[in-house]
Scaffold this motif. Sequence first.
Motif, mmCIF file in Angstrom:
data_model
loop_
_atom_site.group_PDB
_atom_site.id
_atom_site.type_symbol
_atom_site.label_atom_id
_atom_site.label_comp_id
_atom_site.label_asym_id
_atom_site.label_seq_id
_atom_site.Cartn_x
_atom_site.Cartn_y
_atom_site.Cartn_z
ATOM 1 N N VAL A 183 1.001 -1.080 -0.032
ATOM 2 C CA VAL A 183 -0.033 0.015 0.023
ATOM 3 C C VAL A 183 1.008 1.166 0.039
ATOM 4 O O VAL A 183 2.087 1.188 0.333
ATOM 5 N N ILE A 184 0.421 2.162 -0.490
ATOM 6 C CA ILE A 184 0.961 3.676 -0.704
ATOM 7 C C ILE A 184 0.399 4.528 0.132
ATOM 8 O O ILE A 184 -0.779 4.948 -0.240
ATOM 9 N N THR A 185 0.976 5.005 1.347
ATOM 10 C CA THR A 185 0.203 5.967 2.071
ATOM 11 C C THR A 185 1.307 7.285 2.310
ATOM 12 O O THR A 185 2.646 7.007 2.278
ATOM 13 N N PRO A 186 0.932 8.275 2.551
ATOM 14 C CA PRO A 186 1.812 9.442 2.808
ATOM 15 C C PRO A 186 2.047 9.473 4.405
ATOM 16 O O PRO A 186 1.217 9.007 5.205
ATOM 17 N N ARG A 187 3.615 9.762 4.617
ATOM 18 C CA ARG A 187 3.791 9.631 6.060
ATOM 19 C C ARG A 187 3.724 11.024 6.834
ATOM 20 O O ARG A 187 3.775 11.012 7.993
ATOM 21 N N PRO A 215 7.474 6.221 -10.474
ATOM 22 C CA PRO A 215 6.552 7.444 -9.812
ATOM 23 C C PRO A 215 5.020 7.269 -9.913
ATOM 24 O O PRO A 215 4.410 7.118 -11.001
ATOM 25 N N LEU A 216 4.466 7.486 -8.771
ATOM 26 C CA LEU A 216 2.759 7.300 -8.839
ATOM 27 C C LEU A 216 2.025 8.567 -8.427
ATOM 28 O O LEU A 216 0.922 8.706 -9.139
ATOM 29 N N ILE A 217 2.658 9.539 -7.591
ATOM 30 C CA ILE A 217 2.026 10.814 -7.201
ATOM 31 C C ILE A 217 3.158 11.763 -6.848
ATOM 32 O O ILE A 217 4.068 11.499 -6.403
ATOM 33 N N THR A 218 2.576 13.008 -6.898
ATOM 34 C CA THR A 218 3.592 14.257 -6.403
ATOM 35 C C THR A 218 2.606 14.716 -5.508
ATOM 36 O O THR A 218 1.358 15.177 -5.849
ATOM 37 N N LEU A 219 3.017 15.031 -4.366
ATOM 38 C CA LEU A 219 2.303 15.481 -3.066
ATOM 39 C C LEU A 219 3.213 16.950 -2.667
ATOM 40 O O LEU A 219 4.454 17.000 -2.964
ATOM 41 N N PHE A 220 2.391 17.466 -2.049
ATOM 42 C CA PHE A 220 3.315 18.795 -1.356
ATOM 43 C C PHE A 220 2.920 18.839 0.147
ATOM 44 O O PHE A 220 1.680 18.506 0.515
ATOM 45 N N SER A 221 3.938 19.239 0.871
ATOM 46 C CA SER A 221 3.910 19.335 2.239
ATOM 47 C C SER A 221 4.751 20.340 2.965
ATOM 48 O O SER A 221 5.867 20.629 2.569
ATOM 49 N N LEU A 235 -4.749 5.824 2.672
ATOM 50 C CA LEU A 235 -4.489 4.962 1.600
ATOM 51 C C LEU A 235 -4.614 5.472 0.280
ATOM 52 O O LEU A 235 -5.525 6.270 0.020
ATOM 53 N N LEU A 236 -3.605 5.704 -0.528
ATOM 54 C CA LEU A 236 -3.612 6.383 -1.897
ATOM 55 C C LEU A 236 -3.748 5.249 -2.874
ATOM 56 O O LEU A 236 -4.583 5.546 -3.672
ATOM 57 N N PHE A 237 -2.826 4.420 -2.844
ATOM 58 C CA PHE A 237 -2.777 3.213 -3.755
ATOM 59 C C PHE A 237 -2.391 1.788 -3.258
ATOM 60 O O PHE A 237 -1.879 1.987 -2.034
ATOM 61 N N LYS A 238 -3.150 1.024 -3.647
ATOM 62 C CA LYS A 238 -2.818 -0.346 -3.457
ATOM 63 C C LYS A 238 -2.290 -1.099 -4.623
ATOM 64 O O LYS A 238 -3.123 -0.939 -5.671
ATOM 65 N N ALA A 245 17.856 11.322 7.064
ATOM 66 C CA ALA A 245 17.141 10.467 7.672
ATOM 67 C C ALA A 245 15.613 10.921 7.707
ATOM 68 O O ALA A 245 14.632 10.511 7.614
ATOM 69 N N GLN A 246 15.696 12.037 8.183
ATOM 70 C CA GLN A 246 14.152 12.909 8.051
ATOM 71 C C GLN A 246 13.599 12.860 6.588
ATOM 72 O O GLN A 246 12.227 12.487 6.604
ATOM 73 N N LEU A 247 14.181 13.005 5.629
ATOM 74 C CA LEU A 247 13.558 13.200 4.424
ATOM 75 C C LEU A 247 13.308 11.826 3.880
ATOM 76 O O LEU A 247 12.032 11.564 3.176
ATOM 77 N N LYS A 248 13.876 10.911 4.255
ATOM 78 C CA LYS A 248 13.694 9.412 4.044
ATOM 79 C C LYS A 248 12.319 8.882 4.608
ATOM 80 O O LYS A 248 11.240 8.107 4.336
ATOM 81 N N ILE A 249 12.013 9.482 6.318
ATOM 82 C CA ILE A 249 11.037 9.181 6.842
ATOM 83 C C ILE A 249 9.900 9.646 6.228
ATOM 84 O O ILE A 249 8.783 9.301 5.948
ATOM 85 N N TYR A 250 10.090 10.988 5.544
ATOM 86 C CA TYR A 250 8.859 11.610 4.982
ATOM 87 C C TYR A 250 8.564 11.072 3.672
ATOM 88 O O TYR A 250 7.279 11.172 3.044
#
Length: 425
Positions: free
Chosen positions: A133-137, A158-164, A262-265, A209-214
Motif C-alpha cells: 500500500v502507498i500512504t503519505p507519512r 513514480p505514482l503521485i506528486t505531493l506537497f507538504s 490509503l492512496l494506492f494499493k 534520515a528525516q527526508l527518508k522518513i517523509y
Amino acid sequence: MIKKITLRILNKISFILLMSFLLMVGSANAEQNKDDGHNHEDRIILKKNTAIDNEHGHGHGHGHGHGHGHGHGHGHGHDHLNKDKEEAKLGVSLTIEQIETAGIKTAIAKISNFESSLATIGEVQANGYNSSVITPRIASIVVNRLVRLGEKVTIDQPLITLFSVDMAKTQSTFIKVSQEWARVKKLGKDIISTKRYIQVETDYRQTVAQLKIYGMLDKDIYKLQAQKKLNRPGEYQLYAPQDGTITSDDFISGALIEPGKLLFKIVNEETVWIDSPLPSSQIKIALSAKNILIKGDNYHGVAKIVTAHEKIDIATRRRKIRLVVNNPDHKLHSGQFVNVTFLISGDEMGISIPKEAVLRSSDGDWVVFIQDDDGKFLSREVEVNKTAGDNYIISGVNSGEKLVISGVFFLQSELAKSGFSVHNH
C-alpha cells in the motif's frame, strides 16, 4: 287268444322296423362325419401349404437384402447380427498428417492406484506477501496523479506528486547542512576540530534520515543535494515499491491527505491466494492431499498449501485452508470463485482416462476411442465407475490397449460422417 297272438307279432314287427331305422340313421351320420373330417384336414393342409408358400415367397423377395431362401423373421435376425459385427469393426482411418492436425494423442491403458478426491470451492485473494500500500507519512496535498486504477506499474515508477509544508522545511534545512557538510569534509579533521566535524556530519545524516522518513528516495535526495537549491519547495513523489497492478486509488487531486490514508494499493497477481472453506473433520484429509487442482474461468492449475486457519468462521462453521497458485497470465483475480479438488492417494486400482476423452453416444452410453494394431480408431462402450480429479475411472478397456486421450471430438465427427452413431451395439 288269436287276437293276443296277432298283437304280439305286430309289436315285434314294429320294434324291428324302428331299430332298423335307427341303425340306418346312425350309419348315415357316421359317414357324413367321416367326410367332414377329411374335408377339414384338407382345409388345414391347404392353409399350411398356402402359408408356407407365402413365407417362402416373401423370403425370396426379401433375400436380395437379407439372405436368399430364408423366412422374413429368421433372415432379418441373422442380418442384424451381421450388421452389428460389421459396425463393431467400423472405425476411422486417418493419415499421419490428419492425426497431427487434429491433435490426436494416445496413451497405453494401465491399471494403477487412483486417487480419491475431495471437492470444494475457493475464493481468490490477493497474495498479501506480494502486495503493498502507498500512504503519505506526513500531511500532504495531492498535486498530480501519475497513474490510474488498473494500470500496471513497475518497481520505482513514480505514482503521485505531493506537497507538504513539513517537507519544504526539511528540504530547506537539508540544502544548508549538506553544503556545510561538503565544506567541512573538504577541509578535513586536521583543520576543523573533531567536535565541529562530528556535529556537522551528524546534522547532515539526521536531515537525510528525516527526508527518508517523509518518503523521499535516495535518488531524489542526492538530486536535491546536487541542485543546491529548491526548485519546487515542498514537493515530493511517491514511487512503486514493487511490480504489480493498481487495484485502489480512492482520492482526488487537490485533496489534503492525512498520514496513513490509503492512496494506492498495488497487487502482484503473478501468484494469488485461494481460501477454501472445509468442515473441521475434513481439514486433516485435505492437508494430506498429494495434489490440489484449481479450475476457474479459462484457468487450470495446481496449488500448494500455505496454511490452515485455526479460526472457525461463525457463519459457516468451517475452517479455511489457504492455498497459493501461480497465475502468470493473470486469469485469476481477487473475489473470483474457483473449483478446488484435493487429490488423496488411495489403494484402489483401476484404469483412468481424462474426462474430456470420454464421450456420450447418441443413446446416452459412455464411449471412448481405441487405436487398434492396424492404426484404426474404434469406438468402445465403457462404464464410468468413479471420478478422480480430472479423470474418470473406467471399465471396459483392457490393460495395454491404446486409449485416445486427445482429439476425440474429431474422431466422433469423422465416425458420424460414415453414417453410424458412436457406439457398437
